[in-house]
Structure formats: structure tokens, C-alpha cells
Design an enzyme around this catalytic site. Structure first.
Site, mmCIF file in Angstrom:
data_model
loop_
_atom_site.group_PDB
_atom_site.id
_atom_site.type_symbol
_atom_site.label_atom_id
_atom_site.label_comp_id
_atom_site.label_asym_id
_atom_site.label_seq_id
_atom_site.Cartn_x
_atom_site.Cartn_y
_atom_site.Cartn_z
ATOM 1 N N ALA A 250 -32.769 -3.533 23.047
ATOM 2 C CA ALA A 250 -31.388 -3.854 22.703
ATOM 3 C C ALA A 250 -30.910 -4.965 23.607
ATOM 4 C CB ALA A 250 -30.506 -2.628 22.871
ATOM 5 N N LYS A 251 -29.958 -5.732 23.090
ATOM 6 C CA LYS A 251 -29.527 -6.903 23.851
ATOM 7 C C LYS A 251 -28.926 -6.496 25.191
ATOM 8 C CE LYS A 251 -25.910 -6.872 20.448
ATOM 9 N NZ LYS A 251 -25.345 -7.512 19.304
ATOM 10 N N ARG A 252 -28.294 -5.298 25.232
ATOM 11 C CA ARG A 252 -27.643 -4.902 26.477
ATOM 12 C C ARG A 252 -28.658 -4.614 27.582
ATOM 13 N NH1 ARG A 252 -26.498 -0.944 22.951
ATOM 14 N NH2 ARG A 252 -27.668 0.981 23.133
ATOM 15 N N GLY A 254 -30.992 -6.538 28.308
ATOM 16 C CA GLY A 254 -31.530 -7.814 28.774
ATOM 17 C C GLY A 254 -32.823 -8.187 28.069
#
Ligand code: GLU
Length: 304
Positions: A250-252, A254
Site C-alpha cells: 500500500a502506498k502508505r 512507502g
């Protein structure tokens, strides 16, 4: 009716491998059936949407060779339709204005002896559902408010519902696990649940291919379909990929974006092949159990 799937990202960041996997799954599902793969931009959150991310989505899909069919639909251009649906639910007495702040809700939950939890955390305690009509009317004139679905009243109106998980499994809809969900926010005239349900019907989506993180949301979407007389598509929730460390892509977290991989010289065809290979090795039924599959892809350097 042609099999129709869609990829419906929110333009709040660059796409990463998890998005690529999801877009590819929806694309291939339609392609295998000779159908259509649509792209819809879910840009209803004015605070988090960026134009550059919208452009990035289109660019990244093109890089992967995934061409959407027809025009790209943007939810920000469809707000009157969502408002009309909300009006219908207001007229039916199935939604109520909610004046609570996040802090007030958190305080009420902290003070209560038994705070029931749903898939996304503690449930809304129903404070504004119990407001007397005169207080509600008075406060609506001056106070900002969201609109919540009175889930118990809505389910009493529809009776028991099921949705199709894959072609063959009927899942009883249990939207009450989410409590009274928000259908229009204080700062946005709609919500994910309302907009996604209306648009999937309006775009003739027959098969929803999306990540398993949205499995539980389907219960709410099924209830809204019944309330708004919309057809119910077949749902196919795919497993979520994790990195080699077992953490979700997931983008969160990183995770590397597709744009970064492109800049590093990754070969998009090799990436797509690796994602298809990963899809084949993922466990299948039963969906909704949270099982994931690890994925490791090192872009080949173009510098030799
Ligand atoms: N816009 C949602 C997201 O980016 C996905 C919507 C859906 O597939 O139902 O998480």
C-alpha cells in the site's frame, strides 16, 4: 450485455504495485470474456485529490498497456446525481443529519461500557439518530452536518438481501456490521459508498473485480442497490499482494510507485507477466479471510 469491469482509483497518490495488480485483474477479467474494462476516477474528496495524480493514473495504465474502454468518468462531475439519490433516501426517511464531530464521537465511544466494533473500527453510537425532530430541524439551519444511513430502518424496508460472490456463492448482506454509515460528508456532498454504488450501475458494470480490503463494504453497497432500485453486479474480490516482508503493498507503507519503477528502467511487460504469475499462485476461495500473497519484482536496469 457485455462483461464490464472497472478500475476505480482515488487520485490521492501515485499508483503502486497493489493498484497495478488490481487494475490488471479487472482488465484481464473483461478481456478474457471479450468485454470492456473501464477507468473511473474517484475524486470526490476535494481535500486529498490532486490533478497531477489523475494524470499519473492515466500514464501508469498506459505504461502497463491497459487501455480503458470509452471515456474516463470522473466522480467530481457527477455530484448532482449523488445528491438526487440522497434526496430520495431523505424522502424515504432512511437517512438522518449527523452533527457530531470526530472528537465528540470518540469521546462518546470512550465513555460507553461496550462499544461495538465493525470492520473499520468502533461503530457510530447513533447519537444523532435519536435527536428529537424539532432539535434536528433547528440545528440543520445553522450547523454543518453529514448524512448517515439509518441501517436498521433501511434493512427493515428492504428485507433480507444477498449478493453474489463470484458466480456461484450467495452471501447474506450484513450492512449492520458497519453501523450507520455516512452517505454524505460535512465537507463533501457524497461518500465513497453512495458514489461507487450509483456509478457502477450507471456505467453498466457487470462484474466488480477489486481487492479483498473492500469485501465488507459490499454489504453496504448491496443495501444501497436495493434502496435505489439498482442492479447488483457479481463481486470478485482478489487477494492482496504483500511485499517480500509480508507487509501490504500500500502506498502508505512507502511501497515503490509505478512511476518510480518506470524511472528505474523497469520493463512493463515483464512486470505485467510477473503480476499475472502472482495471481495464478494466490489462494482462492474462501474470499474475505484476509489471506495474502507475497510478490517480489526487481526492475531490470536499463543502464545494462
Ligand atoms: N476508490 C476506491 C479506492 O481507491 C476503490 C473503489 C472500488 O473499487 O470499489 O480504494
Amino acid at each position: 450485455m457485455a462483461v464490464t469491469t472497472r478500475f476505480a482509483p482515488s487520485p490521492t497518490g501515485r499508483l503502486h504495485l497493489g493498484h497495478a495488480f488490481s487494475a490488471l485483474a479487472a482488465h484481464d477479467f473483461a478481456a478474457d470474456a471479450g468485454g470492456h474494462f473501464l477507468l473511473r476516477i474517484e475524486d470526490i474528496d476535494p481535500g486529498r485529490t490532486r490533478e497531477a495524480f489523475v494524470e499519473g493514473i492515466v500514464e501508469d495504465l498506459a505504461w502497463l498497456g491497459l487501455t480503458p474502454y470509452g471515456p474516463v468518468v470522473r466522480q467530481s462531475g457527477r455530484l448532482p446525481l449523488y445528491a438526487a439519490a440522497l434526496d430520495r433516501l431523505k424522502a424515504a426517511g432512511l437517512v438522518y443529519p449527523c452533527f457530531c464531530t470526530r472528537a465528540a464521537i470518540a469521546a462518546e465511544i470512550a465513555a460507553s461500557a461496550a462499544a461495538p466494533h465493525g470492520p473499520d473500527g468502533p461503530l457510530y453510537p447513533g447519537t444523532c439518530r435519536r435527536l428529537p425532530a424539532d432539535e434536528r430541524a433547528r440545528r440543520m439551519e445553522t450547523e454543518p452536518h453529514a448524512w448517515r444511513l439509518d441501517v436498521a430502518a433501511a434493512m427493515a424496508a428492504t428485507g433480507p438481501l444477498v449478493w453474489s460472490d463470484g458466480a456461484h456463492r450467495a452471501v447474506p448482506a450484513t450492512p449492520e456490521i458497519h453501523g450507520d454509515v455516512v452517505l454524505a460528508r460535512k465537507d463533501a456532498p457524497t461518500s465513497y459508498h453512495l458514489a461507487v454504488t450509483i456509478d457502477d450501475a450507471a456505467q453498466g458494470v457487470t462484474d466488480i473485480v477489486r481487492g479483498e480490503d473492500l469485501y465488507a463494504a459490499t454489504h453496504v453497497h448491496r443495501l444501497l442497490q436495493a434502496l435505489l432500485d439498482l442492479p447488483s453486479p457479481v463481486y470478485h474480490h482478489h487477494r492482496l499482494l504483500t511485499g517480500p516482508d509480508g507487509r501490504r503493498l500500500a502506498k502508505r507503507d512507502g511501497a515503490r510507485s509505478l512511476a518510480e519503477m518506470r524511472a528505474e528502467g523497469a520493463d512493463p511487460m515483464a512486470l505485467v507477466a510477473a503480476l499475472r504469475q502472482a495471481a495464478r499462485s494466490l489462494p482462492r476461495a474462501p474470499a474475505g479471510d484476509g489471506a495474502t500473497g507475497a510478490f517480489d519484482f526487481e526492475p531490470a536496469s536499463s543502464g545494462g
